[in-house]
Design a protein around this motif. Structure first.
Motif, PDB file in Angstrom:
ATOM      1  N   ILE A 165     -25.295 -16.789 -40.466  1.00  0.00           N
ATOM      2  CA  ILE A 165     -25.922 -17.985 -40.086  1.00  0.00           C
ATOM      3  C   ILE A 165     -26.195 -17.814 -38.921  1.00  0.00           C
ATOM      4  O   ILE A 165     -27.106 -18.021 -37.980  1.00  0.00           O
ATOM      5  N   SER A 166     -24.863 -17.823 -38.079  1.00  0.00           N
ATOM      6  CA  SER A 166     -24.880 -17.580 -36.602  1.00  0.00           C
ATOM      7  C   SER A 166     -25.899 -16.619 -35.983  1.00  0.00           C
ATOM      8  O   SER A 166     -26.643 -16.622 -35.053  1.00  0.00           O
ATOM      9  N   GLU A 172     -33.469 -15.863 -34.445  1.00  0.00           N
ATOM     10  CA  GLU A 172     -34.216 -17.037 -34.261  1.00  0.00           C
ATOM     11  C   GLU A 172     -34.673 -17.510 -32.602  1.00  0.00           C
ATOM     12  O   GLU A 172     -35.858 -17.682 -32.366  1.00  0.00           O
ATOM     13  N   HIS A 173     -33.674 -17.953 -31.982  1.00  0.00           N
ATOM     14  CA  HIS A 173     -33.520 -18.382 -30.624  1.00  0.00           C
ATOM     15  C   HIS A 173     -34.350 -17.200 -29.759  1.00  0.00           C
ATOM     16  O   HIS A 173     -35.161 -17.532 -28.956  1.00  0.00           O
ATOM     17  N   LYS A 182     -27.116 -17.138 -23.868  1.00  0.00           N
ATOM     18  CA  LYS A 182     -25.686 -17.352 -24.508  1.00  0.00           C
ATOM     19  C   LYS A 182     -25.423 -17.521 -25.875  1.00  0.00           C
ATOM     20  O   LYS A 182     -24.498 -17.607 -26.470  1.00  0.00           O
ATOM     21  N   LYS A 183     -26.518 -17.471 -26.560  1.00  0.00           N
ATOM     22  CA  LYS A 183     -26.668 -17.633 -28.110  1.00  0.00           C
ATOM     23  C   LYS A 183     -25.874 -16.493 -28.561  1.00  0.00           C
ATOM     24  O   LYS A 183     -25.366 -16.504 -29.862  1.00  0.00           O
ATOM     25  N   LEU A 184     -25.999 -15.487 -28.129  1.00  0.00           N
ATOM     26  CA  LEU A 184     -25.216 -14.097 -28.666  1.00  0.00           C
ATOM     27  C   LEU A 184     -23.857 -14.025 -28.457  1.00  0.00           C
ATOM     28  O   LEU A 184     -23.103 -13.309 -29.395  1.00  0.00           O
ATOM     29  N   ILE A 185     -23.253 -15.015 -27.753  1.00  0.00           N
ATOM     30  CA  ILE A 185     -21.735 -14.909 -27.705  1.00  0.00           C
ATOM     31  C   ILE A 185     -21.278 -15.505 -29.132  1.00  0.00           C
ATOM     32  O   ILE A 185     -20.082 -15.297 -29.447  1.00  0.00           O
ATOM     33  N   GLN A 186     -21.852 -16.612 -29.847  1.00  0.00           N
ATOM     34  CA  GLN A 186     -21.303 -17.112 -30.753  1.00  0.00           C
ATOM     35  C   GLN A 186     -21.094 -16.307 -31.922  1.00  0.00           C
ATOM     36  O   GLN A 186     -20.021 -16.071 -32.523  1.00  0.00           O
TER      37      GLN A 186
END
Length: 520
Positions: A165-166, A172-173, A182-186
């Motif tokens: 999901i992450s 999508e982002h 920073k989305k990739l960090i999650q």
């Protein structure tokens, strides 16, 4: 080919290619991304169009991972695949309702929790088939999931869904903002933090203890389709002596044979086992070599009609009988007996028997031995050995059930002995997966596992889930090794599938809210 069908096939293929033991495990972290892409963009399609595409992907996964059931039963294979795929599809349909009524974020919280509820259902209902529960997907990589001693396999299921999901949200982002930021960090953190924790736990675990137990496992390699059930108990006894002869000089504390090693006719009369020639002969061998024998056997108990149990099978002349797939341990103070209590659907137990049997009669599948339902027992057993160590017989299919196996440990087991016959599937992925799943039980309980399989794979597994020694499949042999009994109880042994209890409560509330709200 339409993009929707491609996405459906893609997630099914990725899940299939990720599955142990020949699969590429990291695919588990991306396999559901095409599914999420598909359902997010088609959630307003008609019911049949939406559900058929989801079903197709799940069916592909089931087919790739469990096609080997064909070797045992063609009907059973298709039945398992269709029912499993349908239940998986139902989870996604429930997600669609929550997503529509409570919104996208709520939907992404609900989906992994609902999936965990589905997996728990599959561990406990009459059509139980938990082979593809997602947490099993890491069975070939025990170094990754040492924290299963805290969560069990449902922790692995939650891990897979959270990463997928992450990762989907990151993609999508990126498509909207043209950079991952920073989305990739999650998703990376969700992958590598549990991995790091696992390696830390492994390095801290005290593998050796003060006590040791020397165990011999026997692999007779007898074809169950053509030979095994035609042999008398006396013939099996003589073969056993021949096999273990050279191993007795190694002075094993206990010798373990596979599931239903003794399986003459319809079985051995349970009430007469201690007086039987078989048991007395085994006891003489055990006493003269200062050892004990843990054997697989078929038992039966006969009843008059007025005295029959709820599980009894009707035979001729008004006689009823219970049949058991059992294990027994030789002991100078009296025999110890355990009856297998997680039964194979359609082979050892008839689902919804009170409804099905009056309509269809006995429709059990013939896998050798008796074609009748088996009886079970309520409690798990831990057999005491002469050196004050307790060993538990885990019979075949029981070893797929994590919380079930914790019952042996809570009752005192310091070593687990898996006794199985995986010959039904031939030299396919089936027996390899079953062997790999034993590593999950070792980690969850932190117990050494000794495994005696008719045609293989027999061997020894450490409490870290690592196979230390093994016999090759389709070979005849014996293997003796020392294992280290453990007495501490893990968090998972104490509390079982608490992830389901917490997650199921939240998922249930979300379903109730979705039923009470208008479309978001």
């Amino acid at each position: 080919m339409p993009v929707k069908i491609i996405l459906s096939l893609l997630f099914g293929v990725l899940l299939g290619l990720s599955w142990p033991t020949a699969g590429f495990t990291p695919l588990l972290f991306v396999a559901f991304v095409p599914l999420l892409w598909l359902i997010e963009r088609t959630k307003n399609d008609g019911f049949w169009a939406f559900s058929s595409r989801v079903f197709l992907g799940f069916f592909v996964w089931n087919a790739i991972a469990t096609w080997w059931l064909w070797n045992a039963t063609v009907f059973g294979m298709f039945f398992a695949m269709i029912v499993n795929s349908s239940l998986m599809t139902l989870v996604v349909l429930l997600w669609r309702r929550v997503d529509r009524k409570l919104g996208k974020k709520a939907g992404f919280i609900f989906l992994p929790l609902a999936w965990i509820c589905f997996e728990k259902l599959h561990l406990n209902w009459d059509f139980s088939w938990p082979w593809l529960n997602l947490g099993n997907g890491f069975a070939a990589n025990p170094d990754w999931i040492q924290w299963y001693e805290y969560t069990g396999v449902l922790g692995g299921t939650l891990w897979i869904w959270m990463v997928n999901i992450s990762l989907y949200q990151t993609i999508e982002h990126y498509l909207v903002n043209k950079k991952p930021g920073k989305k990739l960090i999650q998703p990376l953190a969700l992958i590598f933090i549990p991995l790091g924790l696992s390696f830390f736990i492994k390095n801290q675990f005290p593998l050796k203890t003060e006590k040791t137990l020397k165990v011999t496992v026997v692999q007779p390699n007898i074809d169950p389709y053509t030979k095994k059930y035609d042999q008398t108990n006396q013939e099996q006894y003589e073969l056993l002596l021949e096999q273990i002869g050279t191993e007795l000089s190694k002075k094993p504390n206990v010798i373990v044979t596979p599931e239903t090693y003794f399986s003459q006719g319809v079985g051995t009369n349970l009430s007469l086992i201690e007086e039987s020639k078989l048991y007395q002969d085994l006891l003489i061998v055990a006493k003269s070599n200062n050892t004990q024998l843990l054997n697989g056997i078929q038992f039966y108990e006969a009843f008059a009609e007025n005295d029959r149990t709820k599980t009894a099978n009707k035979l001729n002349n008004g006689i009823w009988a219970d049949f058991y797939n059992s294990a027994f341990l030789t002991d100078s103070t009296g025999v110890h007996v355990y009856h297998k209590s997680k039964l194979v659907v359609g082979v050892e137990t008839l689902p919804f028997r009170n409804i099905v049997e009056p309509l269809l009669g006995n429709v059990m599948l013939d896998f050798g031995g008796t074609i009748l339902t088996r009886a079970t027992q309520e409690e798990r057993e831990a057999f005491p050995l002469y050196n004050d160590i307790k060993i538990s017989p885990v019979i075949c299919y029981e070893s797929v059930y994590g919380e079930f196996v914790t019952g042996y440990v809570r009752n005192g087991a310091e070593v687990l002995a898996i006794m199985t016959n995986d010959a039904w599937w031939g030299d396919t992925a089936g027996h390899k997966q079953h062997m790999a799943y034993a590593s999950l039980r070792a980690i969850e309980t932190r117990r050494s596992v000794v495994r005696a399989a008719n045609t293989g794979i027999s061997g020894f597994i450490t409490p870290l889930g690592e196979v230390s020694e093994k016999l090759a499949y389709n070979t005849k042999g014996v293997l003796t090794a020392a294992v280290y009994p453990q007495s501490a109880m893990t968090l998972y042994v104490r509390y079982g599938d608490y992830i389901f209890r917490l997650g199921g409560f939240v998922a249930g509330l979300m379903i109730l809210f979705s039923l009470s709200r208008r479309k978001n």
